[in-house]
Write a protein that holds these residues in place. Sequence first.
Motif, PDB file in Angstrom:
ATOM      1  N   ARG A 264       1.210  -1.607  -0.040  1.00  0.00           N
ATOM      2  CA  ARG A 264      -0.002   0.119   0.239  1.00  0.00           C
ATOM      3  C   ARG A 264       0.415   1.201  -0.061  1.00  0.00           C
ATOM      4  O   ARG A 264       2.356   1.288   0.587  1.00  0.00           O
ATOM      5  CB  ARG A 264      -0.886   0.129   1.401  1.00  0.00           C
ATOM      6  CG  ARG A 264      -1.749  -0.733   1.592  1.00  0.00           C
ATOM      7  CD  ARG A 264      -2.953  -1.408   0.510  1.00  0.00           C
ATOM      8  NE  ARG A 264      -3.488  -3.352   0.532  1.00  0.00           N
ATOM      9  CZ  ARG A 264      -3.604  -3.962  -0.434  1.00  0.00           C
ATOM     10  NH1 ARG A 264      -2.172  -4.075  -1.793  1.00  0.00           N
ATOM     11  NH2 ARG A 264      -4.007  -5.173  -0.192  1.00  0.00           N
ATOM     12  N   THR A 288      -7.351   7.434  -4.211  1.00  0.00           N
ATOM     13  CA  THR A 288      -6.817   6.532  -2.961  1.00  0.00           C
ATOM     14  C   THR A 288      -7.317   5.461  -3.751  1.00  0.00           C
ATOM     15  O   THR A 288      -8.165   4.620  -3.554  1.00  0.00           O
ATOM     16  CB  THR A 288      -7.480   7.292  -2.166  1.00  0.00           C
ATOM     17  OG1 THR A 288      -7.058   6.791  -1.022  1.00  0.00           O
ATOM     18  CG2 THR A 288      -8.968   7.687  -2.080  1.00  0.00           C
ATOM     19  N   ARG A 289      -6.909   4.627  -3.366  1.00  0.00           N
ATOM     20  CA  ARG A 289      -7.409   3.213  -2.659  1.00  0.00           C
ATOM     21  C   ARG A 289      -7.202   2.318  -4.354  1.00  0.00           C
ATOM     22  O   ARG A 289      -8.018   1.174  -4.334  1.00  0.00           O
ATOM     23  CB  ARG A 289      -8.663   2.468  -1.830  1.00  0.00           C
ATOM     24  CG  ARG A 289      -8.085   3.023  -0.502  1.00  0.00           C
ATOM     25  CD  ARG A 289      -9.363   2.448   0.337  1.00  0.00           C
ATOM     26  NE  ARG A 289      -9.996   3.571   0.354  1.00  0.00           N
ATOM     27  CZ  ARG A 289     -11.510   4.323   1.621  1.00  0.00           C
ATOM     28  NH1 ARG A 289     -12.207   3.164   1.543  1.00  0.00           N
ATOM     29  NH2 ARG A 289     -11.403   5.523   1.584  1.00  0.00           N
ATOM     30  N   ASP A 293      -5.938  -6.834  -5.040  1.00  0.00           N
ATOM     31  CA  ASP A 293      -5.499  -6.521  -3.708  1.00  0.00           C
ATOM     32  C   ASP A 293      -4.057  -6.696  -3.379  1.00  0.00           C
ATOM     33  O   ASP A 293      -3.482  -6.824  -2.274  1.00  0.00           O
ATOM     34  CB  ASP A 293      -6.062  -8.481  -2.992  1.00  0.00           C
ATOM     35  CG  ASP A 293      -7.271  -7.992  -3.150  1.00  0.00           C
ATOM     36  OD1 ASP A 293      -8.168  -6.978  -3.193  1.00  0.00           O
ATOM     37  OD2 ASP A 293      -8.292  -9.348  -3.861  1.00  0.00           O
ATOM     38  N   ARG A 296      -2.025  -1.068  -4.580  1.00  0.00           N
ATOM     39  CA  ARG A 296      -2.598   0.102  -4.326  1.00  0.00           C
ATOM     40  C   ARG A 296      -1.740   1.508  -3.249  1.00  0.00           C
ATOM     41  O   ARG A 296      -1.532   1.569  -2.902  1.00  0.00           O
ATOM     42  CB  ARG A 296      -4.115  -0.169  -3.157  1.00  0.00           C
ATOM     43  CG  ARG A 296      -4.766  -1.212  -3.725  1.00  0.00           C
ATOM     44  CD  ARG A 296      -6.062  -1.233  -2.769  1.00  0.00           C
ATOM     45  NE  ARG A 296      -6.619  -2.846  -2.566  1.00  0.00           N
ATOM     46  CZ  ARG A 296      -7.850  -3.595  -1.954  1.00  0.00           C
ATOM     47  NH1 ARG A 296      -7.997  -2.542  -0.880  1.00  0.00           N
ATOM     48  NH2 ARG A 296      -8.081  -4.389  -2.028  1.00  0.00           N
ATOM     49  N   LEU A 298      -2.530   4.393  -1.476  1.00  0.00           N
ATOM     50  CA  LEU A 298      -3.566   4.878  -0.178  1.00  0.00           C
ATOM     51  C   LEU A 298      -3.507   6.721  -0.614  1.00  0.00           C
ATOM     52  O   LEU A 298      -4.431   7.145  -0.101  1.00  0.00           O
ATOM     53  CB  LEU A 298      -2.615   4.004   0.761  1.00  0.00           C
ATOM     54  CG  LEU A 298      -3.512   4.054   1.344  1.00  0.00           C
ATOM     55  CD1 LEU A 298      -4.938   3.717   1.651  1.00  0.00           C
ATOM     56  CD2 LEU A 298      -2.494   3.279   3.277  1.00  0.00           C
ATOM     57  N   TRP A 339      -8.111  11.524   0.457  1.00  0.00           N
ATOM     58  CA  TRP A 339      -7.459  10.173   0.068  1.00  0.00           C
ATOM     59  C   TRP A 339      -7.451  10.806   1.957  1.00  0.00           C
ATOM     60  O   TRP A 339      -6.811  11.695   2.537  1.00  0.00           O
ATOM     61  CB  TRP A 339      -6.241  10.854  -0.326  1.00  0.00           C
ATOM     62  CG  TRP A 339      -6.092  10.976  -1.834  1.00  0.00           C
ATOM     63  CD1 TRP A 339      -6.969  11.378  -2.690  1.00  0.00           C
ATOM     64  CD2 TRP A 339      -4.993  10.380  -2.386  1.00  0.00           C
ATOM     65  NE1 TRP A 339      -6.705  11.230  -3.847  1.00  0.00           N
ATOM     66  CE2 TRP A 339      -5.685  10.254  -4.102  1.00  0.00           C
ATOM     67  CE3 TRP A 339      -4.123   9.915  -2.672  1.00  0.00           C
ATOM     68  CZ2 TRP A 339      -4.672  10.384  -4.432  1.00  0.00           C
ATOM     69  CZ3 TRP A 339      -3.099   9.807  -3.152  1.00  0.00           C
ATOM     70  CH2 TRP A 339      -3.270   9.273  -5.072  1.00  0.00           C
ATOM     71  N   SER A 489      -5.380   1.580   5.720  1.00  0.00           N
ATOM     72  CA  SER A 489      -5.288   0.793   4.383  1.00  0.00           C
ATOM     73  C   SER A 489      -6.668   0.694   3.804  1.00  0.00           C
ATOM     74  O   SER A 489      -7.028  -0.201   3.262  1.00  0.00           O
ATOM     75  CB  SER A 489      -4.413   0.068   3.726  1.00  0.00           C
ATOM     76  OG  SER A 489      -4.897  -1.581   4.146  1.00  0.00           O
ATOM     77  N   GLU A 491      -8.908  -1.907   5.534  1.00  0.00           N
ATOM     78  CA  GLU A 491      -8.593  -3.104   6.037  1.00  0.00           C
ATOM     79  C   GLU A 491      -8.224  -4.317   7.100  1.00  0.00           C
ATOM     80  O   GLU A 491      -8.777  -4.697   6.598  1.00  0.00           O
ATOM     81  CB  GLU A 491      -7.093  -3.662   4.591  1.00  0.00           C
ATOM     82  CG  GLU A 491      -7.274  -3.578   3.507  1.00  0.00           C
ATOM     83  CD  GLU A 491      -6.450  -2.996   2.609  1.00  0.00           C
ATOM     84  OE1 GLU A 491      -5.665  -4.652   1.815  1.00  0.00           O
ATOM     85  OE2 GLU A 491      -5.125  -3.126   2.745  1.00  0.00           O
TER      86      GLU A 491
END
Length: 556
Positions: A264, A288-289, A293, A296, A298, A339, A489, A491
């Motif tokens: 990330r 952003t993002r 998977d 990315r 961030l 962001w 991130s 997640e």
Amino acid sequence: MNVDAIYVNGAVWPGAVRPGGAVLADESPGPSALAVARGRIAALGSDQEISALAAPGCKVVDLASRRVIPGLIDGHIHAVRAGASWDHELHWTGMPGVAAALDSIRDAAGSCKPGEWIRAVGGWHPSQFSEGRSPTRAELDEVCPDNPVYVQALYEHAVLNSAALRASGFDRRQADPPGTVIERDTAGRATGRISGLGAFSLCLGAIPRRTPDQERASTAAMMREFHATGLTGLVDPGGFGMPPARYDALFELWRRRELTMRLRLFLSAVDPGHEYEQLDGWLRHAQTRFGDDMLRFLGIGEVVHFGCHDFEGLEPFEISADACAEFERISQETARRGWPMHVHAVLDTSIDRILDCWERVHAGIPLTDLRFSIAHADRISNRNIARLRALGAGVMLDDHLVFKAEASQRVWGEDAIRRAPPVADLLRAGIPVSAGTDATRASSYSPWLSLWWLVTGRSLDGAQRRAAEHLVTREQALHAYTTGSAWLSFEDDDRGHLHPGARADFAVLEQDYFTVPSEDIPSISAALTVVGGATVHSSGALAEPAAGAPQVPEAG
């Protein structure tokens, strides 16, 4: 349920998820087995329960009572920069003394081409050596007289042998360029010891740039070494000297589906005086993002504005009104586009000015869901912890004080170093805390050295300066290195734990982190590391052919 693999006869620590920011209690006693399907954790349970899920063709792995933990996520590591030259550098993590370091140079010299540089660029410090000092120029000359040798102790100083002095031109310089200190003897001759970012840049700039293919292969080699520690994810904070072209090797690795580590990326300003223009370019041309998977974009950081960057906090520093205004302008645009921002700040005075800006932005654009964060925060006050909490912002803790505690104490004082960083106060306030290393120059890349530092508060010189009240349990430290870093991130519901539905990212340890003596934590390694259900590292009794880069799972 159709499962792809089961792992039995282990001791699984599932970690915890953070719904609404609250950490759920861990299961105790933990399960002994887990099942993986389509790159995710399908089930946890006893050996009998999980074995019942196996069908013909399902892989069965006997863990032989080893500890299983969620894959480690370094919340702040300069991996992209390090990867370009990783396989052509010496790495002195865990190196016990000058003699062993010199042996590594002698060995490297045996396979070097004429004129090829040998270097150990950061990640080590004299405090880790039994001699308590760096190698000397004379010692470097003795073991390697013909090739340039450059050894840089964190960002503190570097030592060059005679061949490196000639190749870099330091032996001919009569004056010190900006940002450069060249140590000289009484006759005015360079001794081989230099310091300052300018000096380091001049030396590294004298080393020939590698080809894109070499940088890609080197980055892949670095990822393999990281996997051997149990790392499955990295948050790269950009940092100095990271224009868009520096990411080419990483993206080529990703395009070839050879990337085995989840990365990330925070994106930094490159040139002082052009911060807004450069960061606005990232904001306008990326999202952003955005990515998959494995890789990315961030957020913005860690270098948002050079006038707001207080380095190690060991020199007098103050953020000017002009720098503060420009930082606020960048923060406003970052928030407007949704962001996150990740900002380097060691001193509480720096954090105070940064939070002044963020609070003014927050008045018009709420930051509470954007996951802004401060990196390092060694000197943060309780007043500013409360302000962070009101913004929904987090803190990333790194272990640079494992090397620099003595030097920091000389500048900050004994009382300040006892709460550097104030981990207990951060956790008590409910601040999201992530953990990392700030490797590979400012610190070692070893996550276990960082975890040892979080748990014990000790530095490599043998002293314990952080107060007992600011030590954390092994579980708390591991949460910071898993779900805590996944929080950065967005997640933390999907990674950093091993509850059903989470990504199947985990490490099987050769030594049990929860039971080994604390002094053995830095030497822990992974017997098996799995990313998205694919084996990316295996060794010893669990050795098996690596499955390559994890495939991007289908939706759901």
